[in-house]
Design a protein around this motif. Sequence first.
Motif, PDB file in Angstrom:
ATOM      1  N   MET A   1       0.744  -1.025   0.000  1.00 37.87           N
ATOM      2  CA  MET A   1       0.000   0.000   0.000  1.00 37.87           C
ATOM      3  C   MET A   1       0.879   1.211   0.000  1.00 37.87           C
ATOM      4  O   MET A   1       1.812   1.184   0.648  1.00 37.87           O
ATOM      5  CB  MET A   1      -0.772  -0.193   1.159  1.00 37.87           C
ATOM      6  N   ARG A   2       0.925   2.146  -0.655  1.00 41.15           N
ATOM      7  CA  ARG A   2       1.929   3.137  -0.981  1.00 41.15           C
ATOM      8  C   ARG A   2       1.397   4.518  -0.815  1.00 41.15           C
ATOM      9  O   ARG A   2       0.238   4.682  -0.573  1.00 41.15           O
ATOM     10  CB  ARG A   2       2.191   2.882  -2.445  1.00 41.15           C
ATOM     11  N   ALA A   5       1.363   1.757  -2.644  1.00 43.58           N
ATOM     12  CA  ALA A   5       0.731   0.469  -2.598  1.00 43.58           C
ATOM     13  C   ALA A   5      -0.298   0.410  -1.541  1.00 43.58           C
ATOM     14  O   ALA A   5      -1.319   0.126  -1.762  1.00 43.58           O
ATOM     15  CB  ALA A   5       1.724  -0.576  -2.420  1.00 43.58           C
ATOM     16  N   LEU A   6      -0.475   0.412  -0.386  1.00 45.13           N
ATOM     17  CA  LEU A   6      -1.593   0.578   0.592  1.00 45.13           C
ATOM     18  C   LEU A   6      -1.480   1.994   1.015  1.00 45.13           C
ATOM     19  O   LEU A   6      -2.162   2.429   1.706  1.00 45.13           O
ATOM     20  CB  LEU A   6      -1.447  -0.403   1.664  1.00 45.13           C
ATOM     21  N   VAL A   8      -1.811   3.040   1.079  1.00 45.47           N
ATOM     22  CA  VAL A   8      -2.746   2.277   0.321  1.00 45.47           C
ATOM     23  C   VAL A   8      -4.013   3.005   0.301  1.00 45.47           C
ATOM     24  O   VAL A   8      -4.808   2.764  -0.496  1.00 45.47           O
ATOM     25  CB  VAL A   8      -2.907   0.911   0.847  1.00 45.47           C
ATOM     26  N   ARG A  62      -2.271  -1.888  -4.734  1.00 47.63           N
ATOM     27  CA  ARG A  62      -2.888  -0.635  -4.300  1.00 47.63           C
ATOM     28  C   ARG A  62      -4.177  -0.352  -5.080  1.00 47.63           C
ATOM     29  O   ARG A  62      -5.185   0.088  -4.512  1.00 47.63           O
ATOM     30  CB  ARG A  62      -1.907   0.516  -4.494  1.00 47.63           C
ATOM     31  N   HIS A  66      -7.882   0.294  -3.486  1.00 45.99           N
ATOM     32  CA  HIS A  66      -8.618   1.527  -3.760  1.00 45.99           C
ATOM     33  C   HIS A  66      -9.942   1.259  -4.460  1.00 45.99           C
ATOM     34  O   HIS A  66     -10.898   2.016  -4.301  1.00 45.99           O
ATOM     35  CB  HIS A  66      -7.752   2.479  -4.588  1.00 45.99           C
ATOM     36  N   HIS A 191       1.986  -2.557   2.756  1.00 45.77           N
ATOM     37  CA  HIS A 191       3.005  -1.516   2.637  1.00 45.77           C
ATOM     38  C   HIS A 191       4.400  -2.088   2.496  1.00 45.77           C
ATOM     39  O   HIS A 191       5.365  -1.345   2.371  1.00 45.77           O
ATOM     40  CB  HIS A 191       2.955  -0.589   3.865  1.00 45.77           C
TER      41      HIS A 191
END
Length: 319
Positions: A1-2, A5-6, A8, A62, A66, A191
Amino acid sequence: MRAVALAVFLGLLVVIQVFPSSVAALSTKYYDHSCPQLESLVTNAVKKAMKNDNTVPAALLRMHFHDCFIRGCDGSVLLNSTAKHTAEKDGPPNISLHAFYVIDNAKKAIEAACPGIVSCADILALAARDAVALSGGPTWEVPKGRLDGRVSKASDTRQLPAPTFNLSQLQQSFSQRGLSLDDLVALSGGHTLGFAHCSSFQNRIHKFSPTREVDPTLSSSFAASLRSVCPEHNALKNAGSTLDSTTTVFDNVYYKMLLQERSIFSSDQALLTSPRTKALVSKFATSRQAFEKAFINSMIKMSSLTGGQEIRLNCRVVR
């Protein structure tokens, strides 16, 4: 999760309805007869993309988060904006989403083999699973049978949890989707893949409070390294930090870094603010096996939130 990704989940919390869980409507064998090639076609598309871009797994994971956190896993994040309508993918938290072409390529191959049968939402769920597995993480049987949604609003991305959220805000956001504190900690492990832009953690390294420049829960040496790549008046659009030290490998290093005061987001550090969530962080930091088992269970739970109405022929356009 970024912020990738996260990351996210980025956005502002608003009150929304709880999504119904439709596990009973999905099946791991859903396409066994109608499209037996499905999973191999998706895996091939993800593998091909990863050969040219090692950020693809983080992007796909991610993207799936979302998608599911708006109105269930209905592929609405894949829809393009039009001249009169701004779609989810162009909402502020989603501007940095990428690798949509991977889903397009998989859909093209699937339509050639099994026309009009497989939803884009199912393709995205499978691609997210493959992103984890092909990065050295676990694999699992993905329940299938989702339908694609016809609604995609940029304004709805405000429902996505923000990287600045505290534990109470995170818990509220997850519980509205039928997800528990345990799910929150397990899914935050996403993450372990990805990259965060400076804007998503500036609040921790510059003007944290009227009396402190830096968040005191950050290791001083780690904070200094973040400040060096993200100066206060940073003008570099793509500057930032990886989310853990093994950013292309799906492992439990994220949790180890949390305990070392080397988390990136406020929402990461928030996992250490209650006895229950901190105990889970410690458990996952100690046992990769325990983390992977919990992550699989929470991914299946989250990805079983459904809400679509059709099977799209083009993932970017409603039928």
